[in-house]
Design a protein around this motif. Structure first.
Motif, PDB file in Angstrom:
ATOM      1  N   TYR A  47       0.861  -1.170   0.000  1.00 16.72           N
ATOM      2  CA  TYR A  47       0.000   0.000   0.000  1.00 16.72           C
ATOM      3  C   TYR A  47       0.900   1.222   0.000  1.00 16.72           C
ATOM      4  CZ  TYR A  47      -2.610  -3.789   2.174  1.00 16.72           C
ATOM      5  OH  TYR A  47      -3.143  -5.013   2.467  1.00 16.72           O
ATOM      6  N   THR A  48       0.630   2.163  -0.896  1.00 16.93           N
ATOM      7  CA  THR A  48       1.422   3.381  -0.974  1.00 16.93           C
ATOM      8  C   THR A  48       0.487   4.568  -0.779  1.00 16.93           C
ATOM      9  OG1 THR A  48       2.890   2.298  -2.562  1.00 16.93           O
ATOM     10  CG2 THR A  48       3.065   4.691  -2.373  1.00 16.93           C
ATOM     11  N   LEU A  49       0.746   5.335   0.266  1.00 10.37           N
ATOM     12  CA  LEU A  49      -0.085   6.476   0.611  1.00 10.37           C
ATOM     13  C   LEU A  49       0.681   7.755   0.327  1.00 10.37           C
ATOM     14  CD1 LEU A  49      -2.780   7.333   1.922  1.00 10.37           C
ATOM     15  CD2 LEU A  49      -1.612   7.212   4.132  1.00 10.37           C
ATOM     16  N   THR A  50       0.127   8.594  -0.548  1.00 13.25           N
ATOM     17  CA  THR A  50       0.703   9.907  -0.843  1.00 13.25           C
ATOM     18  C   THR A  50      -0.353  10.947  -0.465  1.00 13.25           C
ATOM     19  OG1 THR A  50      -0.157  10.071  -3.095  1.00 13.25           O
ATOM     20  CG2 THR A  50       1.959   8.924  -2.814  1.00 13.25           C
ATOM     21  N   PRO A  51      -0.011  12.225  -0.481  1.00 13.57           N
ATOM     22  CA  PRO A  51      -1.024  13.233  -0.149  1.00 13.57           C
ATOM     23  C   PRO A  51      -2.245  13.202  -1.071  1.00 13.57           C
ATOM     24  CG  PRO A  51       1.151  14.189   0.010  1.00 13.57           C
ATOM     25  CD  PRO A  51       1.322  12.807  -0.562  1.00 13.57           C
ATOM     26  N   ASP A  52      -2.094  12.695  -2.286  1.00 16.01           N
ATOM     27  CA  ASP A  52      -3.209  12.692  -3.238  1.00 16.01           C
ATOM     28  C   ASP A  52      -3.871  11.336  -3.445  1.00 16.01           C
ATOM     29  OD1 ASP A  52      -2.809  15.429  -3.775  1.00 16.01           O
ATOM     30  OD2 ASP A  52      -1.208  14.925  -5.181  1.00 16.01           O
ATOM     31  N   THR A  53      -3.108  10.252  -3.306  1.00 19.40           N
ATOM     32  CA  THR A  53      -3.654   8.938  -3.651  1.00 19.40           C
ATOM     33  C   THR A  53      -3.263   7.848  -2.659  1.00 19.40           C
ATOM     34  OG1 THR A  53      -1.750   8.372  -5.019  1.00 19.40           O
ATOM     35  CG2 THR A  53      -3.609   9.416  -6.150  1.00 19.40           C
ATOM     36  N   LEU A  54      -4.072   6.804  -2.664  1.00 15.97           N
ATOM     37  CA  LEU A  54      -3.754   5.559  -1.971  1.00 15.97           C
ATOM     38  C   LEU A  54      -3.688   4.498  -3.054  1.00 15.97           C
ATOM     39  CD1 LEU A  54      -3.425   3.728   0.526  1.00 15.97           C
ATOM     40  CD2 LEU A  54      -5.913   3.565   0.599  1.00 15.97           C
ATOM     41  N   THR A  55      -2.516   3.907  -3.230  1.00 13.65           N
ATOM     42  CA  THR A  55      -2.337   2.862  -4.235  1.00 13.65           C
ATOM     43  C   THR A  55      -2.243   1.528  -3.520  1.00 13.65           C
ATOM     44  OG1 THR A  55      -1.191   4.383  -5.701  1.00 13.65           O
ATOM     45  CG2 THR A  55      -0.913   2.037  -6.150  1.00 13.65           C
ATOM     46  N   LEU A  56      -3.065   0.573  -3.957  1.00 12.01           N
ATOM     47  CA  LEU A  56      -3.118  -0.755  -3.359  1.00 12.01           C
ATOM     48  C   LEU A  56      -2.725  -1.765  -4.426  1.00 12.01           C
ATOM     49  CD1 LEU A  56      -6.474   0.444  -2.421  1.00 12.01           C
ATOM     50  CD2 LEU A  56      -5.104  -0.416  -0.557  1.00 12.01           C
ATOM     51  N   VAL A  57      -1.767  -2.624  -4.101  1.00 14.58           N
ATOM     52  CA  VAL A  57      -1.314  -3.663  -5.024  1.00 14.58           C
ATOM     53  C   VAL A  57      -1.352  -4.996  -4.287  1.00 14.58           C
ATOM     54  CG1 VAL A  57       0.595  -4.506  -6.440  1.00 14.58           C
ATOM     55  CG2 VAL A  57       0.189  -2.052  -6.232  1.00 14.58           C
ATOM     56  N   SER A 115      -4.334  10.092   8.625  1.00 16.57           N
ATOM     57  CA  SER A 115      -4.886  11.280   9.292  1.00 16.57           C
ATOM     58  C   SER A 115      -4.181  12.544   8.822  1.00 16.57           C
ATOM     59  CB  SER A 115      -4.738  11.158  10.807  1.00 16.57           C
ATOM     60  OG  SER A 115      -5.518  10.105  11.278  1.00 16.57           O
ATOM     61  N   ARG A 116      -2.891  12.425   8.562  1.00 16.13           N
ATOM     62  CA  ARG A 116      -2.115  13.585   8.120  1.00 16.13           C
ATOM     63  C   ARG A 116      -2.478  14.000   6.696  1.00 16.13           C
ATOM     64  NH1 ARG A 116       2.227  14.698   5.277  1.00 16.13           N
ATOM     65  NH2 ARG A 116       2.816  12.555   4.854  1.00 16.13           N
ATOM     66  N   VAL A 117      -2.574  13.022   5.763  1.00 16.78           N
ATOM     67  CA  VAL A 117      -2.814  13.357   4.353  1.00 16.78           C
ATOM     68  C   VAL A 117      -4.292  13.483   4.011  1.00 16.78           C
ATOM     69  CG1 VAL A 117      -0.662  12.300   3.599  1.00 16.78           C
ATOM     70  CG2 VAL A 117      -2.777  10.971   3.480  1.00 16.78           C
ATOM     71  N   ALA A 118      -5.173  12.902   4.829  1.00 20.23           N
ATOM     72  CA  ALA A 118      -6.613  12.956   4.561  1.00 20.23           C
ATOM     73  C   ALA A 118      -7.355  13.234   5.870  1.00 20.23           C
ATOM     74  CB  ALA A 118      -7.076  11.656   3.927  1.00 20.23           C
ATOM     75  N   PRO A 119      -7.320  14.485   6.343  1.00 22.41           N
ATOM     76  CA  PRO A 119      -7.928  14.794   7.635  1.00 22.41           C
ATOM     77  C   PRO A 119      -9.439  14.599   7.672  1.00 22.41           C
ATOM     78  CG  PRO A 119      -7.113  16.793   6.560  1.00 22.41           C
ATOM     79  CD  PRO A 119      -6.684  15.634   5.730  1.00 22.41           C
ATOM     80  N   GLN A 120     -10.090  14.494   6.517  1.00 23.75           N
ATOM     81  CA  GLN A 120     -11.538  14.303   6.480  1.00 23.75           C
ATOM     82  C   GLN A 120     -11.960  12.885   6.866  1.00 23.75           C
ATOM     83  OE1 GLN A 120      -9.686  13.997   3.741  1.00 23.75           O
ATOM     84  NE2 GLN A 120     -10.518  12.320   2.539  1.00 23.75           N
ATOM     85  N   VAL A 121     -11.014  11.962   6.912  1.00 21.52           N
ATOM     86  CA  VAL A 121     -11.333  10.552   7.176  1.00 21.52           C
ATOM     87  C   VAL A 121     -11.731  10.379   8.637  1.00 21.52           C
ATOM     88  CG1 VAL A 121     -10.403   8.211   7.241  1.00 21.52           C
ATOM     89  CG2 VAL A 121      -9.798   9.731   5.364  1.00 21.52           C
TER      90      VAL A 121
END
Length: 125
Positions: A47-57, A115-121
């Protein structure tokens, strides 16, 4: 990275086996291939979490979702279908009501980064 070329080689090899050998070898190839996909998932789940996307492989399956679509995260224990190697992890709920189960190696770090990259979660305990 090497997933698709490997899959193409396996499929080409199976085409030759089915075309030029008795059905017994075809069955052996099918059973051998049945072991490839679980190993592929075991060796290639991340799983790769960036400020814009979450990539799941997870093996041949790849999914990229905008972090803005993630609405909630809840801890889950038990057998759940998803892109995970464990039976305990998180159930992600997206804005289109789709859910996805993941099991990061470092759950606390994943939640902190999310929480840091997606505070709305909404993080559900």
């Amino acid at each position: 990275m090497y997933s698709l070329p490997l899959l193409y080689l396996v499929l080409i090899g199976m085409a030759f086996i089915f075309r030029s050998h008795p059905p017994v070898l075809g069955c052996v190839a099918v059973f051998a291939l049945a072991g490839v996909f679980p190993m592929w998932a075991l060796l290639n789940t991340r799983y790769t979490l960036t400020p814009d996307t979450l990539t799941l492989v997870c093996g041949p399956r790849r999914e990229t979702r905008p972090t803005t679509e993630i609405q909630a995260v809840a801890p889950v224990r038990g057998r759940v279908d998803g892109m995970a190697l464990s039976t305990s992890g998180f159930l992600l709920t997206f804005s289109n009501s789709k859910t996805l189960f993941i099991s990061p190696l470092e759950p606390a770090r994943f939640l902190a980064e999310l929480s840091r990259v997606a505070p709305q979660v909404q993080i559900i305990d």
